[in-house]
Design a protein around this motif. Sequence first.
Motif, short mmCIF file in Angstrom:
data_model
loop_
_atom_site.label_atom_id
_atom_site.label_comp_id
_atom_site.label_asym_id
_atom_site.label_seq_id
_atom_site.Cartn_x
_atom_site.Cartn_y
_atom_site.Cartn_z
N LEU A 75 0.83 -1.22 0.00
CA LEU A 75 0.00 0.00 0.00
C LEU A 75 0.86 1.25 0.00
N ARG A 76 1.90 1.21 0.79
CA ARG A 76 2.77 2.38 0.91
C ARG A 76 3.39 2.73 -0.45
N ARG A 77 3.77 1.70 -1.20
CA ARG A 77 4.34 1.96 -2.53
C ARG A 77 3.30 2.51 -3.49
N ARG A 78 2.07 1.96 -3.37
CA ARG A 78 1.01 2.39 -4.29
C ARG A 78 0.48 3.78 -4.00
N HIS A 79 0.42 4.12 -2.72
CA HIS A 79 -0.21 5.39 -2.33
C HIS A 79 0.78 6.25 -1.57
N ALA A 80 1.90 6.50 -2.17
CA ALA A 80 2.99 7.19 -1.46
C ALA A 80 2.57 8.56 -0.93
N GLU A 81 1.54 9.16 -1.55
CA GLU A 81 1.18 10.53 -1.15
C GLU A 81 0.28 10.57 0.10
N LYS A 82 -0.37 9.43 0.44
CA LYS A 82 -1.34 9.44 1.54
C LYS A 82 -0.67 9.52 2.91
N VAL A 83 -1.40 10.10 3.87
CA VAL A 83 -0.84 10.23 5.22
C VAL A 83 -0.79 8.87 5.92
N SER A 84 0.08 8.80 6.93
CA SER A 84 0.39 7.50 7.53
C SER A 84 -0.80 6.87 8.27
N GLU A 85 -1.77 7.70 8.75
CA GLU A 85 -2.91 7.11 9.47
C GLU A 85 -3.65 6.09 8.60
#
Length: 352
Positions: free
Chosen positions: A258-268
């Motif tokens: 998920l982190r790779r796919r949505h790099a722009e989203k906040v960590s929560e």
Amino acid sequence: SINDNNPVKNWDEKRQQWLKSHPNLGGASDSKRPRILLVTGSQSSACANPVGDHLLLRLFKNKVDYCRLHGIEIFYNNVLLHPKMFGFWAKYPVVKAAMLAHPEVEWIWWVDSDAVFTDMEFKLPLERYDKHNLVVHGWSHAIYEEKSWTGLNAGVLLIRNCQWSMDLIDEWARMGPQSPDYEKWGRTQKLVFKDKLYPESDDQSGLIYLLLKDKKKWGDKIYLEGDYNLEGYWLGMVGGLDNITKGYEEIERRVAVLRRRHAEKVSEFYGEKREEYLKDVIRRPFVIHFTGCEPCTGDHNPVYTWEACWNGMQRALNFADNQVLRGFGFAHPDLLDSSRVSPLPFDFPRIG
Ligand code: UDP
Ligand code: MN
């Protein structure tokens, strides 16, 4: 009792007065979560078991790690506050004294030295205990129907800083080795609890006895927690830790995707997702208790070997330590190898 000549009276009023005159230290005023003091300890002399003090250090480190991560204060006691209250009876004078020493804390959390925090994320569900003064791991059918001396465990207790607790401890401690009735209580407990192993009066049987004798006075304020392992018996638990690790590693992989796919989203977002994924795996037990292993004296229960206790403790301690170390970028690849760690490459703060 512990101090017949000087019992604590009107503690609730005295504590309230103290809180009013120390508004900056007041439990509820500066934080929404009631304050907790974790209390633990061990004997004052060196352990007879050659690896005992090493184990006590690791067991203490584990508690310090949990407390640091949760903003909980910790007190380690290694003297007998009553000279005759040895072994598991030693905690009662300490718990009582800790209530007096720390009027700012709402709860005293006694945790036996031989208990290991194995879920560094889990928080006590304190809201659940609003109407109770003592929380122990226990099962009401085992207490009231089976009358088993293991119907609850007295190695981990969460006890409210209040007069009720002072009174309970006084009454409870009447069954202790400092009391002239100690032997009588041993006989009584052995009669009531058919499965009790030894003839000496013990604190765990003592608490169950009070519950059976006066459910109204004591039982109504005692919460028997059975939803999670406030403590859990080690023997059946240590074998499952490798599998639990695998489950959590799988979750980390899914979060990393998920982190790779949505790099722009906040960590929560990852935190929420992680919580959701966690529903699919076997959760870590909160606390594993090495009851009967006696790491300090080495006098373990003969139904299992010392090796089983030792390996179990290594597994539990390294399993817990991995949750701490991963934030620092390291992990023990083998739960039985306490000295070896491998680096975990990452450059973002870990979730959970
Ligand atoms: N303990 C203590 N001082 C002592 C002896 C024991 O504070 O002199 C504490 C220690 O934390 C220990 C606990 O009392 O873990 C209860 O004893 P133990 O865990 O050996 O009992 P078990 O859980 O095996 O029944
Ligand atoms: Mn114990």
